[in-house]
Design a protein around this motif. Structure first.
Motif, PDB file in Angstrom:
ATOM      1  N   ARG A 143     -15.584  24.328 -52.108  1.00 47.52           N
ATOM      2  CA  ARG A 143     -15.067  23.693 -50.893  1.00 47.52           C
ATOM      3  C   ARG A 143     -14.545  22.285 -51.190  1.00 47.52           C
ATOM      4  NH1 ARG A 143     -16.278  24.180 -45.078  1.00 47.52           N
ATOM      5  NH2 ARG A 143     -16.028  22.129 -44.149  1.00 47.52           N
ATOM      6  N   ASP A 144     -13.338  22.009 -50.722  1.00 47.59           N
ATOM      7  CA  ASP A 144     -12.711  20.707 -50.903  1.00 47.59           C
ATOM      8  C   ASP A 144     -12.621  20.039 -49.535  1.00 47.59           C
ATOM      9  OD1 ASP A 144     -11.242  18.499 -51.520  1.00 47.59           O
ATOM     10  OD2 ASP A 144      -9.562  19.586 -52.425  1.00 47.59           O
ATOM     11  N   GLU A 145     -13.487  19.063 -49.300  1.00 47.79           N
ATOM     12  CA  GLU A 145     -13.584  18.419 -47.987  1.00 47.79           C
ATOM     13  C   GLU A 145     -12.282  17.726 -47.592  1.00 47.79           C
ATOM     14  OE1 GLU A 145     -15.838  18.541 -45.617  1.00 47.79           O
ATOM     15  OE2 GLU A 145     -17.109  19.842 -46.823  1.00 47.79           O
ATOM     16  N   GLU A 146     -11.553  17.152 -48.549  1.00 50.61           N
ATOM     17  CA  GLU A 146     -10.294  16.474 -48.232  1.00 50.61           C
ATOM     18  C   GLU A 146      -9.252  17.465 -47.707  1.00 50.61           C
ATOM     19  OE1 GLU A 146      -8.906  14.180 -51.522  1.00 50.61           O
ATOM     20  OE2 GLU A 146     -10.748  12.988 -51.636  1.00 50.61           O
ATOM     21  N   LYS A 147      -9.160  18.633 -48.328  1.00 44.76           N
ATOM     22  CA  LYS A 147      -8.212  19.645 -47.869  1.00 44.76           C
ATOM     23  C   LYS A 147      -8.596  20.168 -46.484  1.00 44.76           C
ATOM     24  CE  LYS A 147      -6.464  21.346 -52.252  1.00 44.76           C
ATOM     25  NZ  LYS A 147      -6.369  22.495 -53.157  1.00 44.76           N
ATOM     26  N   VAL A 148      -9.900  20.355 -46.249  1.00 49.14           N
ATOM     27  CA  VAL A 148     -10.359  20.833 -44.945  1.00 49.14           C
ATOM     28  C   VAL A 148     -10.013  19.817 -43.869  1.00 49.14           C
ATOM     29  CG1 VAL A 148     -12.406  21.388 -43.559  1.00 49.14           C
ATOM     30  CG2 VAL A 148     -12.207  22.264 -45.889  1.00 49.14           C
ATOM     31  N   THR A 149     -10.276  18.538 -44.126  1.00 44.05           N
ATOM     32  CA  THR A 149      -9.970  17.480 -43.158  1.00 44.05           C
ATOM     33  C   THR A 149      -8.473  17.412 -42.894  1.00 44.05           C
ATOM     34  OG1 THR A 149     -11.872  16.242 -43.981  1.00 44.05           O
ATOM     35  CG2 THR A 149     -10.301  15.036 -42.638  1.00 44.05           C
ATOM     36  N   GLY A 150      -7.672  17.495 -43.936  1.00 45.45           N
ATOM     37  CA  GLY A 150      -6.216  17.468 -43.774  1.00 45.45           C
ATOM     38  C   GLY A 150      -5.719  18.649 -42.960  1.00 45.45           C
ATOM     39  N   TRP A 151      -6.256  19.820 -43.208  1.00 47.14           N
ATOM     40  CA  TRP A 151      -5.853  21.010 -42.460  1.00 47.14           C
ATOM     41  C   TRP A 151      -6.201  20.860 -40.986  1.00 47.14           C
ATOM     42  CZ3 TRP A 151      -7.918  24.784 -39.388  1.00 47.14           C
ATOM     43  CH2 TRP A 151      -7.126  25.921 -39.180  1.00 47.14           C
TER      44      TRP A 151
END
Length: 179
Positions: A143-151
């Protein structure tokens, strides 16, 4: 009437309730009013009225418990076999991943015991036997928290439909705007 975890009444609880009904029957014989019986036995007046009608028709025998609504479709030994099958995992039963779902368990029950359950029936069966929904204890390593937040900030608002109309609506079916 709904019961906790979809399990129905236990034998002890069924006997207790039957005892309450039989205490009410003794009071019916004494001619006590329903409201007094309800208050002392801590039940609703409507229940006492229903019991009195049954008692009038069939006596105390009419207030006896009829037992459980239906016998379980899987016996204890069959459920133990099902547990062993579930312990083998979904891959052993032909599914590509290690995730048990209600539909998969339903399929295993159908194949193994030739019994048909609904998804809600499978859920109730499992809960009655002490199973619960499982949630992962930790997040995936990938899990990549930065990608999740950006999405969530960029893509989701574009995908999500607006909850309200941009113009005022009318609740009238005859309004031309509602057609």
């Amino acid at each position: 009437m709904r019961y906790a975890q979809g399990g129905g009444l236990s034998d002890e609880r069924r006997e207790f309730r039957e005892g309450v009904r039989l205490m009410a029957a003794e009071r019916f014989a004494l001619g006590e009013p329903g409201s007094v019986i309800a208050k002392e036995l801590r039940v609703s007046v409507r229940s006492v009225q229903r019991w009195r009608r049954s008692w009038d028709k069939g006596g105390p025998r009419a207030l006896r418990s009829a037992g459980s609504a239906s016998p379980p479709r899987l016996s204890e030994t069959q459920f133990a076999q099902l547990e062993r099958e579930l312990a083998k995992g979904p891959v052993a039963h032909g599914w590509p991943d290690q995730r048990w779902t209600l539909s998969r368990i339903k399929a295993v029950i159908g194949r193994r015991f030739h019994k048909s359950y609904t998804l809600q029936g499978v859920r109730k069966l499992l809960i009655r036997q002490g199973f619960s929904c499982q949630v992962p204890a930790r997040r995936a390593v990938e899990r990549d928290e930065e990608k999740v937040t950006g999405w969530v900030k960029e893509t989701w608002p574009q995908v999500e439909t607006p909850r309200r109309r941009s113009t005022r609506g009318s609740s009238s079916r005859t309004s031309p705007a509602s057609r």
